[in-house]
Design an enzyme around this catalytic site. Structure first.
Site, PDB file in Angstrom:
ATOM      1  N   ASP A 268      16.308 -22.953 -32.474  1.00 35.32           N
ATOM      2  CA  ASP A 268      16.909 -22.010 -33.487  1.00 35.32           C
ATOM      3  C   ASP A 268      18.148 -22.536 -33.871  1.00 35.32           C
ATOM      4  O   ASP A 268      18.840 -22.072 -34.885  1.00 35.32           O
ATOM      5  CB  ASP A 268      17.944 -21.049 -32.243  1.00 35.32           C
ATOM      6  CG  ASP A 268      17.079 -19.787 -32.104  1.00 35.32           C
ATOM      7  OD1 ASP A 268      16.077 -19.701 -32.849  1.00 35.32           O
ATOM      8  OD2 ASP A 268      17.414 -18.875 -31.214  1.00 35.32           O
TER       9      ASP A 268
ATOM     10  N   ASP B 125      18.633 -11.814 -19.684  1.00 37.71           N
ATOM     11  CA  ASP B 125      17.660 -12.164 -18.671  1.00 37.71           C
ATOM     12  C   ASP B 125      17.671 -11.203 -17.312  1.00 37.71           C
ATOM     13  O   ASP B 125      16.542 -10.787 -16.736  1.00 37.71           O
ATOM     14  CB  ASP B 125      17.796 -13.820 -18.081  1.00 37.71           C
ATOM     15  CG  ASP B 125      19.164 -14.367 -18.043  1.00 37.71           C
ATOM     16  OD1 ASP B 125      20.132 -13.127 -18.050  1.00 37.71           O
ATOM     17  OD2 ASP B 125      19.640 -15.393 -17.714  1.00 37.71           O
TER      18      ASP B 125
END
Ligand SMILES: *[C@@H]1O[C@H](CO)[C@@H](O)[C@H](O)[C@H]1NC(C)=O
Ligand SMILES: CC(=O)N[C@H]1CO[C@H](CO)[C@@H](O)[C@@H]1O
Length: 731
Positions: A139, A445
């Protein structure tokens, strides 16, 4: 077909010592009830005292409730063991493909050399290489990272055979060569190769670090791979098209290591970035990886690791498959979560980074209730479950067919595949909602794991003796607290949203599991009770308001019992799971500090966000530290050093208790008649305990001279604040 056709691939054992546990739990519960009776029966008349009394009572009720909630992950922990020999006897020929996702986001905070070490460990798994597919999602969109991965793809041709031949462990070259400095002498062939490989690794490392310093790729290197052209055309971190390069194509039988064996597939991906587009941090990267990999390798099992979490065990893939491929119980397992350990933990773990009790006690407890949460890294997923599929009963998988079907599905060209990592691909789709990882939460998550479980799947916690994955822990107090702030903020947001496990999970997952989630979801809610408990009783002491039973009264017994039982049990748990006494003392301190700062900030952030003031941001914890800071970390000296309002809070509370204590002691010595020792004893003890736990703060303020001491501005401000509070209470 052998004799052991029906022997399971894994085994589950329950914890022992349950009688002792129940004895503890029931007696503490009775103790808590007696405390409530005391609070109600002795409700005071006097105005001011009444308010303080109500406050203490509320704090105690909260503690009792939270204690009850945490029992849900204590009463029946289970431990898992695998049988890899049975797995390979039955399934060696039809082992499924594995897609491994490594995520990195910043080439400065997460140095390329560390990242490729991680990549090399997962390429070197003891597993058929043509079935491994490693994807690096960058990223940071960094040319240097791409270069490093290109280097790693070359080095793997030497490293993988070396690992195979000499059964090297751990398979991170950086760690392996730094932990074994000397040349092994007993085996001449080994010694020779060892030295060669070490030199090659060293040279590669230097080349990468050189380029890192330079900040760009020299022209002659750019010719090595067409991938560099993307950056030539002006790709920058925030603005570039999808970069997708296959560095090793494992499907191509020409991709071979120096010994002529096949190599795993290795892919670099930087998904498209455009300003004004929401990128959704790591969850966005993971979802792009899920889609892209589905067109390249499409393996039924996905492993995701953070770029600092190298694999310390080359058998981990096989261990995980023992769960997924078990004939009896494998079908409903969505993910196998490994704990996140760090290799940087010092003996007594000053910052409690190990999270020992969570890892060794609570997650096995959650496993028994229906499965641990997904904690973001070191987790093997079933692709279908992660992509959003519901669990269907009686869905037996034929692994041989599975592999063939998947390979067919995945045939697309690279250009077609790139579209899947585009910024606008997810618009008006279920990605981030029902498909893939969920967006919009600092702990995406946890939310993702919860929704997978709510679709009928279960999960498994696997904690083998030799750790599966090792990462880097924060090495300063502030880093640790900031990291925890993000976690606790995310958790409380889940609790307050429509995803609150008690509502969202209702009727879908067992009640015990819903409550297990609440242990973490309600972290932040602890801050008010704790703040009250460490601030109000000392101030009341100055004003001669007593909030606890007299030492001579029988009502002090439930307090004493609950306190002693709870802390002895906690100490017992800690020592049983391999900690030290000092480690426990440090751990208790860190939990106190987290409650006083991280959790408070978590609540504050949540309130701001609900009023629409701040947007979601994501801080990457740095994986590099100054030499100075590292040294103090290794000596287990607490690191303050920076100016932070978190330290103001800690220092003020520490000083407040110190001043109160000194004042009372002085009064007792000078004029003993004015203080009723019997009534104030419990409050004095409480302040004493707060002081004992705060030792490092006092040292940091008054006794240390190194750079990591408490900044003097904070010491002065806190001193003024604490004195002012005391004076206010006195007059
Ligand atoms: C990592 O692996 C090595 C062997 O390769 C082992 O000696 C060590 O104990 C492992 N570390 C942890 C924390 O399990
Ligand atoms: C950030 C940090 O302190 N990293 C250290 C972690 O531990 C390894 C080995 O123990 C050190 O080499 C790193 O510097």
């Amino acid at each position: 077909m052998g004799r052991d056709d029906y022997l399971p691939l894994f085994e589950t054992r329950s914890a022992k010592g349950r009688l002792l546990y129940w004895l503890y739990a029931v007696t503490v519960f009775l103790g808590v009830l007696s405390i409530c009776v005391y609070r109600v029966r002795h409700f005071p008349e006097q105005e001011l005292k009444r308010w303080a009394w109500i406050g203490v009572f509320m704090a105690e009720l909260w503690y009792a409730l939270y204690w009850l909630i945490t029992q849900s992950v204590r009463y029946s922990p289970v431990y898992r063991y695998t049988f890899k020999d049975r797995l390979s006897r039955r399934y060696e020929e039809v082992l499924p493909g594995i897609d491994i996702f490594v995520c990195t986001a910043d080439p400065v905070l997460e140095p390329p050399v560390m990242v490729i070490n991680t990549v090399l460990t997962v390429m070197a798994y003891n597993y058929p290489p043509e079935k491994l597919n490693v994807y690096l999602s960058d990223d940071g969109g960094s040319e240097v990272m791409f270069y490093a991965l290109l280097e790693a793809s070359q080095f793997s041709k030497i490293w993988l055979p070396f690992c195979r031949k000499f059964k090297v462990e751990p398979r991170s070259p950086g760690i392996y060569f730094s932990s074994a400095d000397e040349i092994p002498v007993d085996d001449v062939i080994f010694a020779k190769e060892w030295q060669t490989v070490k030199n090659l690794f060293q040279e590669m490392k230097e080349r990468i670090n050189e380029i890192m310093k330079l900040g760009r790729i020299p022209d002659e290197l750019q010719k090595q791979h067409k991938g560099f052209r993307e950056w030539e055309l002006g790709a920058s971190k925030r603005d570039h098209q999808t970069i997708l390069e296959i560095l090793i194509d494992g499907r191509d039988s020409k991709a071979m290591d120096v010994e002529g064996k096949r190599l795993p597939t290795l892919i670099y991906m930087a998904r498209e970035k455009k300003p004004h587009y929401q990128h959704n941090f790591k969850a966005g990267a993971m979802n792009a990886l899920i889609r892209v990999s589905s067109r390249i390798s499409n393996s039924p099992i996905i492993l995701n690791v953070d770029c600092d979490q190298y694999s310390n065990n080359s058998e981990s893939v096989r261990d995980a498959l023992c769960f997924f491929m078990d004939e009896e119980m494998g079908d409903n397992i969505a993910y196998v979560q490994y704990p996140q350990y760090s290799n940087n933990i010092t003996k007594n773990d000053v910052y409690g980074n190990y999270l020992r009790i969570i890892v060794e006690v609570e997650l096995p407890g959650a496993d028994a209730n229906g499965g641990p949460p997904y904690i973001g890294s070191g987790c093997f997923h079933r692709r279908d479950a992660l992509s959003g599929k519901k669990h269907e009963k009686e869905s037996k998988i034929d692994w041989k067919k599975e592999n063939e079907i998947r390979v067919k599905e995945s045939a697309s060209t690279l250009e077609e595949t790139k579209i899947l990592a585009g910024c606008s691909y997810e618009e008006n789709s279920q990605w981030g909602k029902e498909m893939g990882l969920k967006y919009g939460c600092p702990v995406e998550d946890i939310l993702t794991g919860l929704s997978v479980q709510c679709r009928g799947w279960r999960s498994v916690f696997f904690n083998p003796e030799r750790r599966g994955f090792l990462g880097v822990a924060p090495t300063s107090l502030l880093q640790s607290l900031v990291q925890h702030t993000r976690w606790s903020e995310g958790h409380i947001q889940i609790f307050l949203s429509k995803y609150c496990p008690l509502l969202y999970g209702h009727g879908k997952i067992p009640l015990q599991l819903q409550i297990s989630y609440c242990c973490y979801n309600l972290w932040a809610a602890n801050c008010l009770a704790t703040l009250f408990y460490v601030i109000v009783p000392p101030l009341c002491l100055l004003k001669a308001i007593t909030l606890f039973p007299q030492l001579s009264s029988p009502w002090v017994l439930p307090y004493a019992y609950v306190f002693l039982a709870k802390y002895s049990y906690s100490l017992g748990e800690f020592l049983w799971s391999g900690g030290t006494l000092k480690g426990w003392y440090n751990d208790q301190r860190m939990w106190l500090y987290k409650r006083l700062t991280s959790h408070l900030y978590g609540i504050y952030g949540t309130i701001l966000r609900s009023l629409g003031f701040s947007k979601l941001s994501f801080q990457i914890t740095s994986k590099v530290a100054d030499d100075d800071v590292s040294l103090r970390y290794e000596q287990e000296i607490m690191e303050f050093g920076t100016v932070s309002s978190m330290f103001n809070i800690l220092a003020t509370i520490a000083l407040l208790n110190l001043l109160t204590f000194l004042w009372i002691m002085a009064r007792l010595i000078i004029n003993p008649q004015t203080t009723d020792l019997d009534s104030s004893a419990v409050q004095i003890i409480l302040s004493g305990l707060v002081m004992v736990i705060n030792r490092p703060v006092y040292e940091g303020m008054f006794f240390r001279t190194d750079k990591g001491r408490m900044p003097s501005s904070i010491t002065y401000q806190s001193l003024i604040l604490a004195t002012f509070a005391c004076l206010l209470a006195l007059y």
